[in-house]
Design a protein around this motif. Structure first.
Motif, PDB file in Angstrom:
ATOM      1  N   THR A  12      -0.248 -11.531   8.099  1.00  0.00           N
ATOM      2  CA  THR A  12       0.154 -12.904   7.772  1.00  0.00           C
ATOM      3  C   THR A  12       1.455 -12.920   6.993  1.00  0.00           C
ATOM      4  O   THR A  12       2.356 -13.709   7.275  1.00  0.00           O
ATOM      5  CB  THR A  12      -0.957 -13.603   6.965  1.00  0.00           C
ATOM      6  N   ASP A  13       1.591 -12.049   6.010  1.00  0.00           N
ATOM      7  CA  ASP A  13       2.812 -11.988   5.208  1.00  0.00           C
ATOM      8  C   ASP A  13       3.902 -11.157   5.891  1.00  0.00           C
ATOM      9  O   ASP A  13       5.079 -11.525   5.882  1.00  0.00           O
ATOM     10  CB  ASP A  13       2.512 -11.390   3.833  1.00  0.00           C
ATOM     11  N   ARG A  14       3.514 -10.062   6.497  1.00  0.00           N
ATOM     12  CA  ARG A  14       4.513  -9.102   6.968  1.00  0.00           C
ATOM     13  C   ARG A  14       5.236  -9.542   8.228  1.00  0.00           C
ATOM     14  O   ARG A  14       6.410  -9.233   8.419  1.00  0.00           O
ATOM     15  CB  ARG A  14       3.848  -7.747   7.184  1.00  0.00           C
ATOM     16  N   VAL A  15       4.534 -10.259   9.106  1.00  0.00           N
ATOM     17  CA  VAL A  15       5.169 -10.687  10.350  1.00  0.00           C
ATOM     18  C   VAL A  15       6.303 -11.667  10.069  1.00  0.00           C
ATOM     19  O   VAL A  15       7.417 -11.529  10.589  1.00  0.00           O
ATOM     20  CB  VAL A  15       4.117 -11.300  11.295  1.00  0.00           C
ATOM     21  N   LEU A  16       6.038 -12.672   9.244  1.00  0.00           N
ATOM     22  CA  LEU A  16       7.086 -13.647   8.926  1.00  0.00           C
ATOM     23  C   LEU A  16       8.235 -12.976   8.182  1.00  0.00           C
ATOM     24  O   LEU A  16       9.408 -13.253   8.447  1.00  0.00           O
ATOM     25  CB  LEU A  16       6.515 -14.796   8.100  1.00  0.00           C
ATOM     26  N   ALA A  17       7.924 -12.084   7.257  1.00  0.00           N
ATOM     27  CA  ALA A  17       8.976 -11.389   6.518  1.00  0.00           C
ATOM     28  C   ALA A  17       9.853 -10.565   7.469  1.00  0.00           C
ATOM     29  O   ALA A  17      11.079 -10.529   7.322  1.00  0.00           O
ATOM     30  CB  ALA A  17       8.353 -10.488   5.457  1.00  0.00           C
ATOM     31  N   ALA A  18       9.228  -9.917   8.450  1.00  0.00           N
ATOM     32  CA  ALA A  18       9.995  -9.099   9.394  1.00  0.00           C
ATOM     33  C   ALA A  18      10.899  -9.960  10.265  1.00  0.00           C
ATOM     34  O   ALA A  18      12.058  -9.616  10.515  1.00  0.00           O
ATOM     35  CB  ALA A  18       9.044  -8.283  10.272  1.00  0.00           C
ATOM     36  N   LEU A  19      10.390 -11.101  10.711  1.00  0.00           N
ATOM     37  CA  LEU A  19      11.193 -11.957  11.579  1.00  0.00           C
ATOM     38  C   LEU A  19      12.296 -12.680  10.813  1.00  0.00           C
ATOM     39  O   LEU A  19      13.344 -13.009  11.377  1.00  0.00           O
ATOM     40  CB  LEU A  19      10.299 -12.976  12.285  1.00  0.00           C
ATOM     41  N   GLU A  20      12.072 -12.922   9.535  1.00  0.00           N
ATOM     42  CA  GLU A  20      13.088 -13.589   8.718  1.00  0.00           C
ATOM     43  C   GLU A  20      13.998 -12.580   8.017  1.00  0.00           C
ATOM     44  O   GLU A  20      14.910 -12.965   7.290  1.00  0.00           O
ATOM     45  CB  GLU A  20      12.422 -14.480   7.662  1.00  0.00           C
ATOM     46  N   ASP A  21      13.738 -11.282   8.221  1.00  0.00           N
ATOM     47  CA  ASP A  21      14.531 -10.224   7.585  1.00  0.00           C
ATOM     48  C   ASP A  21      14.532 -10.359   6.067  1.00  0.00           C
ATOM     49  O   ASP A  21      15.566 -10.236   5.404  1.00  0.00           O
ATOM     50  CB  ASP A  21      15.967 -10.233   8.114  1.00  0.00           C
ATOM     51  N   THR A  22      13.348 -10.610   5.519  1.00  0.00           N
ATOM     52  CA  THR A  22      13.206 -10.696   4.066  1.00  0.00           C
ATOM     53  C   THR A  22      12.110  -9.736   3.628  1.00  0.00           C
ATOM     54  O   THR A  22      11.194  -9.429   4.398  1.00  0.00           O
ATOM     55  CB  THR A  22      12.818 -12.118   3.629  1.00  0.00           C
ATOM     56  N   PRO A  23      12.163  -9.237   2.404  1.00  0.00           N
ATOM     57  CA  PRO A  23      11.111  -8.332   1.930  1.00  0.00           C
ATOM     58  C   PRO A  23       9.764  -9.040   1.900  1.00  0.00           C
ATOM     59  O   PRO A  23       9.675 -10.206   1.485  1.00  0.00           O
ATOM     60  CB  PRO A  23      11.566  -7.949   0.520  1.00  0.00           C
ATOM     61  N   PRO A  24       8.679  -8.390   2.341  1.00  0.00           N
ATOM     62  CA  PRO A  24       7.361  -9.016   2.268  1.00  0.00           C
ATOM     63  C   PRO A  24       6.945  -9.203   0.815  1.00  0.00           C
ATOM     64  O   PRO A  24       7.246  -8.380  -0.039  1.00  0.00           O
ATOM     65  CB  PRO A  24       6.451  -8.029   2.997  1.00  0.00           C
ATOM     66  N   GLY A  25       6.272 -10.280   0.550  1.00  0.00           N
ATOM     67  CA  GLY A  25       5.827 -10.556  -0.817  1.00  0.00           C
ATOM     68  C   GLY A  25       5.232 -11.949  -0.894  1.00  0.00           C
ATOM     69  O   GLY A  25       5.076 -12.631   0.123  1.00  0.00           O
TER      70      GLY A  25
END
Length: 332
Positions: free
Chosen positions: A185-198
């Motif tokens: 849930t957190d990591r997919v959006l972070a990867a697509l937005e090129d932002t660190p997961p958190g």
């Protein structure tokens, strides 16, 4: 000036990357080039990427070798329909001309160069999973029967794209309250937005909207880049990620089975990053093929060059010198 040293060119145009190499007639690789994807179904500039990979390889030729020595080439490109083959041929010929080469390259399906990139045998089976996924039964280095490889919209079951799409679906299901907990849930959006997961302070509805926008704002092949995210989550024990990879392996094995029996002693070539790298999908697929002669195709461009070499030697591609050159191309 002396006569130009004969060379062949091999090109493997995949969904996310295009690899090109030049080799001498005895199978020595002398130059390489690389660019973005060349699959018209999923890449935004397939023709430009073919040109970039080809010209980069030719520019890297060591002296005294030169593009004038290129005697032939084979392009392995996706496209199973008649219109797809026609478009692939036009792209390859356009790249060839743009590079200033004479004659015309031979264009074959990417499946063919993947098989030749894993074995010098003429017959056997291929299972490929990278950005897309497909299986084939090969006879005399040609496709006797294939299954899947229908592209991101209609098939490619068990591929990197398929895994990425399942990861997005799992994340959306969780955000909307209908799915089980998962780190995806957190990591997919972070990867697509090129932002660190958190921690993400946005409400679930806004995060879902952002995720949907991130998917549709880019070319479909980008979803395949989520495969390593799922791999990492699965190795940490995330049950949703593990279930996605388990299903991917099952679907790939079913795809291989669908091409029919291969016959005794015929090799199975595994190709594509998901099956040639140290992935959980590769482990599961390999474990399901005990006792089989399995080899790996890690360089489709080498397979394309091998086919170009075989076409250049006499004897319908079975000249002993062509066999030796093919084996040299595939050597680590």
């Amino acid at each position: 000036m002396g006569e130009a040293v004969p060379l062949v060119v091999g090109v493997d145009g995949g969904g996310t990357s295009t690899r090109c190499l030049a080799a001498t007639m005895d199978g020595e690789i002398v130059a390489r080039g690389r660019a973005g994807g060349a699959n018209p179904r999923s890449a935004r500039d397939p023709g430009g990427n073919l040109i970039r990979a080809l010209t980069e390889a030719l520019a890297a030729l060591p002296s005294p070798l030169s593009p004038a020595g290129v005697a032939g080439g084979v392009f392995g490109l996706a496209g199973s329909s008649e219109s797809g083959r026609r478009q692939a041929g036009e792209l390859a010929r356009g790249a060839w001309r743009a590079a200033g080469l004479t004659g015309l390259p031979v264009v074959v399906p990417d499946i063919v160069v993947a098989f030749a990139g894993g074995t010098s045998a003429p017959d056997g089976g291929l299972l490929l999973s990278g950005t897309g996924a497909v299986a084939a039964r090969m006879e005399r280095r040609a496709i006797a029967h294939r299954y899947d490889g229908y592209g991101w919209l209609l098939g490619d079951k068990g591929s990197g794209f398929w895994i990425g799409r399942r990861a997005v679906q799992a994340a959306l299901a969780r955000l909307e309250g209908g799915g089980p907990p998962t780190v995806l849930t957190d990591r997919v959006l972070a990867a697509l937005e090129d932002t660190p997961p958190g921690p993400d302070g946005r409400a679930a509805a806004l995060r879902a909207e952002a995720l949907i926008a991130a998917v549709y704002d880019h070319e479909p092949a980008r979803l395949a880049t989520l495969s390593p995210v799922v791999e990492a989550a699965a190795r940490e024990g995330d049950p949703v990620a593990l279930a996605i990879l388990d299903e991917a392996a099952r679907r790939l094995l079913a795809t291989l089975e669908a091409v029919g029996p291969l016959g005794p002693g015929r090799p199975i070539v595994l190709a594509g990053s998901l099956l040639t790298g140290p992935t959980l999908v590769a482990e599961r697929v390999r474990a399901a093929l005990p006792g089989r002669d399995v080899s790996y195709s890690r360089d489709g461009a080498a397979g394309a060059a091998a086919l170009a070499l075989r076409a250049a030697w006499p004897g319908d591609g079975e000249d002993p010198r062509a066999e030796a050159a093919h084996r040299r191309l595939l050597a680590p």
